[in-house]
Design an enzyme around this catalytic site. Structure first.
Site, PDB file in Angstrom:
ATOM      1  CB  CYS A 233      -0.913   0.025   1.218  1.00 41.66           C
ATOM      2  SG  CYS A 233      -1.948   1.517   1.282  1.00 41.66           S
TER       3      CYS A 233
ATOM      4  CB  SER B 111      -0.328   0.867   6.582  1.00 41.00           C
ATOM      5  OG  SER B 111      -1.475   1.356   7.267  1.00 41.00           O
TER       6      SER B 111
END
Lengths: 212, 219, 206
Positions: free
Chosen positions: A113, A117
């Site tokens: 990502c 995250s």
């Protein structure tokens, strides 16, 4: 003026002094929110307990092990990750839209990502620090082979590498290839070979000899 | 490199904050860092493109939180150490511990005015012809070198128009890497704001960069 | 939180001060730098080279049409006529502001600036807010400087990515007919030659 970070001479954040400031601030916020009745202590404790102890990569390992032994489950998993994984009791927060990615001898998947995250909590628990940090987030999409090298892995030059940037609510988990020499193994035993990193795409499962 | 220096179009830095009656230097050490950088550059023999790369070449979070002259000074230290002209332990004690390496030239006080006045012109003779002329439509390449380049990310892949053929100039991408001046034709390329920033962009704005021929493709 | 260079700088100060002093000592002891040269470099940019140079160029362009023509044709040599030349100004291009067009100069990648005519750049020019926003939102930046231009004024932003250095020639303020160059030069602000400001008006110079 309050500074959010300390001023170490090497321009890095000095863990010690930063920690106490954060400890104080978190404690202060928690106290205020409790006093105002915006949060409930027991709920806070339960959240921490859930993600420290109850939800973790062992969930995903179970999913992968089942896919290795059960061809019908495997097919279902690859077609409808959310449903197949849900059937094992895993799902919910950050597990509402799960997609399973199949590694093959000619294709290796890696999940990142870049923007924050995003991570399949339902099957892997909370992400490790390296997954949330700048080196991985910046390099996985530009130089995945360089990143794999950081993990001690080198793939053949002609292996296709698919990097998946989790920019929406879809959460990806990699289904690594079943290690050789595991014929007849039970799901439970197979699950022990499945590492967290192999389900992100930055590692391989353990091999039977690693399990002595 | 796609580092912390390449911030055209980045958000979150807040308003521009001019300082009224700002002094040229904010402290004694800034003055010394400035002068040392210029003078040591003569002794060290590095070129300006190498200096720029040395400044950019650090973790973005450091670049973005260091002050301007802190970056200059860190780059100076790095370039001197790279060439084994000084070492960390010498800096730590503030004393030369090893004999100096011979250098071909040092900047003397008597040279300063002349050297500053001459500067470092980058235009070079060439027998080649420019590939583009004013008015041509060009596309900035999609390129992502990890080494020094002067094509900012916010224009890469975008369509622009040649505003002007400037001349043949030292090519920083080569010069910074120690691969020689490799002069290339240099152009001012103008981009519509809408091309760079999208349909909601201010239609009255255009942005130009000066781009060397290796950065450009015919559109 | 607004990005503030100077607060951060204060904390790092003593370590950096020591290192700079240490490095200067080492370089001097090794004979790589001449202390008198260092002092002269500082003196040059602290006291001798600054925006007053550019102001003279602009004032001359306002009063001397052939000079103006030479300046826009080939600025480096026109500026050198006044004795200004050299480092970080080896290749200068003059940009003409008109009622229809406003020019703004930035260096998104570092701090490139026309030293011989403007001296060393101010901190704001070298800092992230200006570098990031000038190319994306020049009107927003002008607002930070208290300036609003008409919606249909074309704004040309010039990102100084090469060794070409840009000098904005602002428009001559009204009410200055017959003024001599010296008096006109007093109206020319540094920011107006970057494109982040406008010249003073006669009433500002009472």
């Amino acid at each position: 003026m309050a500074h959010a970070h300390s001023h170490d001479h090497d321009f890095h954040h000095e863990q010690g002094s930063e920690l106490s400031e954060m400890q104080l601030r978190t404690r202060a916020i928690e106290t205020i929110l409790l006093e105002k009745g915006y949060i409930e202590q027991a709920a806070i404790d339960e959240l921490i307990e859930t993600y420290e102890k109850k939800i973790g990569p062992r969930n995903g390992a179970q999913v992968v092990a089942k896919a290795w032994v059960d061809p019908k489950f495997r097919k279902w998993l690859l077609e409808d990750g959310t449903a197949a994984i849900g059937s094992l009791g895993f799902g919910g927060r950050s597990g509402n839209h799960l997609v399973a990615l199949e590694n093959t001898p000619s294709l290796h998947n890696m999940v990142v990502c870049t923007l924050c995250s995003c991570y399949p909590w339902a099957v892997l628990g909370l992400p490790p620090l390296w997954y949330k940090s700048a080196p991985y987030r910046s390099r996985a999409v530009a130089d995945p082979r360089g990143v794999l090298k950081d993990f001690g892995i080198e793939l053949p030059k002609d292996t296709e590498i698919r990097v998946w940037d989790s920019t929406a609510e879809l959460r990806y988990m990699v289904v690594p290839m079943r290690p050789a020499g595991t014929e007849g193994w039970s799901e439970e035993k197979l699950a022990e070979l499945v590492t967290r990193d192999s389900m992100i795409g930055t590692g391989f499962p353990k091999s039977p000899k690693d399990l002595k | 490199m796609n580092g912390g220096q390449d911030i055209g179009g980045m958000d979150g830095f807040g308003p521009v904050q001019p300082e009224p009656n700002e002094p040229v230097f904010h402290s004694q050490w800034e003055k010394r860092a400035f002068a040392l950088t210029l003078a040591a550059g003569v002794a060290g023999g590095w070129n300006i493109d190498m200096s720029r790369f040395a400044r950019e070449n650090r973790p973005p979070n450091e670049y973005l939180t260091m002050s301007y002259y802190q970056i200059w000074f860190a780059a100076l230290e790095a370039m001197l150490k790279e060439r084994a002209l000084v070492s960390d332990d010498e800096i730590a004690v503030g004393q030369a511990l090893k004999a100096p390496k011979p250098v071909s030239c040092i900047l003397r006080a008597d040279d300063v005015a002349r050297v500053l006045y001459h500067g470092g012109p980058t235009e070079r003779e060439t027998k080649t012809k420019p590939a583009f002329k004013a008015g041509d439509r060009v596309r900035a390449k999609m390129m992502n070198p990890v080494t020094h380049t002067r094509l900012p990310r916010y224009v890469r892949g975008h369509l622009g128009t040649i505003d002007r053929v400037i001349g043949c100039h030292v090519f920083p991408d080569s010069n910074a890497a120690g691969a020689g001046e490799n002069p290339q034709w240099l152009y001012t390329v103008r981009f519509d704001g809408g091309e760079l920033w999208g349909a909601d962009a201010d239609p009255s704005v255009t942005v130009s960069v000066d781009a060397w021929e290796p950065y450009l493709l015919p559109a | 939180m607004a990005y503030d260079q100077h607060d951060h700088d204060r904390f790092e100060l003593s370590e950096t001060q020591l290192r700079v002093r240490a490095l200067e000592t080492v370089l001097t002891e090794k004979g790589y730098v001449d202390p008198a040269a260092l002092d002269l470099l500082i003196e040059t940019y602290e006291t001798k080279v600054g925006p007053r140079n550019g102001a003279r160029v602009v004032a001359k362009a306002w009063t001397d049409p052939p000079y103006r023509a030479r300046l826009f044709k080939e600025a480096t040599s026109a500026i050198a006529e006044l004795g200004y030349a050299g480092r970080q100004g080896e290749h200068i291009v003059a940009l003409e502001n008109t009622p229809k067009r406003h020019n703004m100069v930035v260096c998104t990648l570092c701090s490139c600036y026309p030293w011989p005519v403007l001296g060393l750049p101010p901190v704001w020019y070298k800092s992230a807010p200006y570098r990031s926003r000038a190319v994306a939102d020049p009107r927003g930046v002008l607002k930070d400087f208290g300036i609003t231009l008409p919606k249909d004024t074309e704004i040309r932003v010039w990102d100084s990515t090469s060794e070409i250095r840009y000098l904005v020639v602002p428009m001559r303020p009204p009410g200055t007919e017959g003024w001599n160059e010296d008096k006109l030069a007093e109206l020319v602000t540094r920011d107006s030659m970057i494109g982040a400001g406008l010249p003073k008006s006669p009433k500002d110079v009472k």
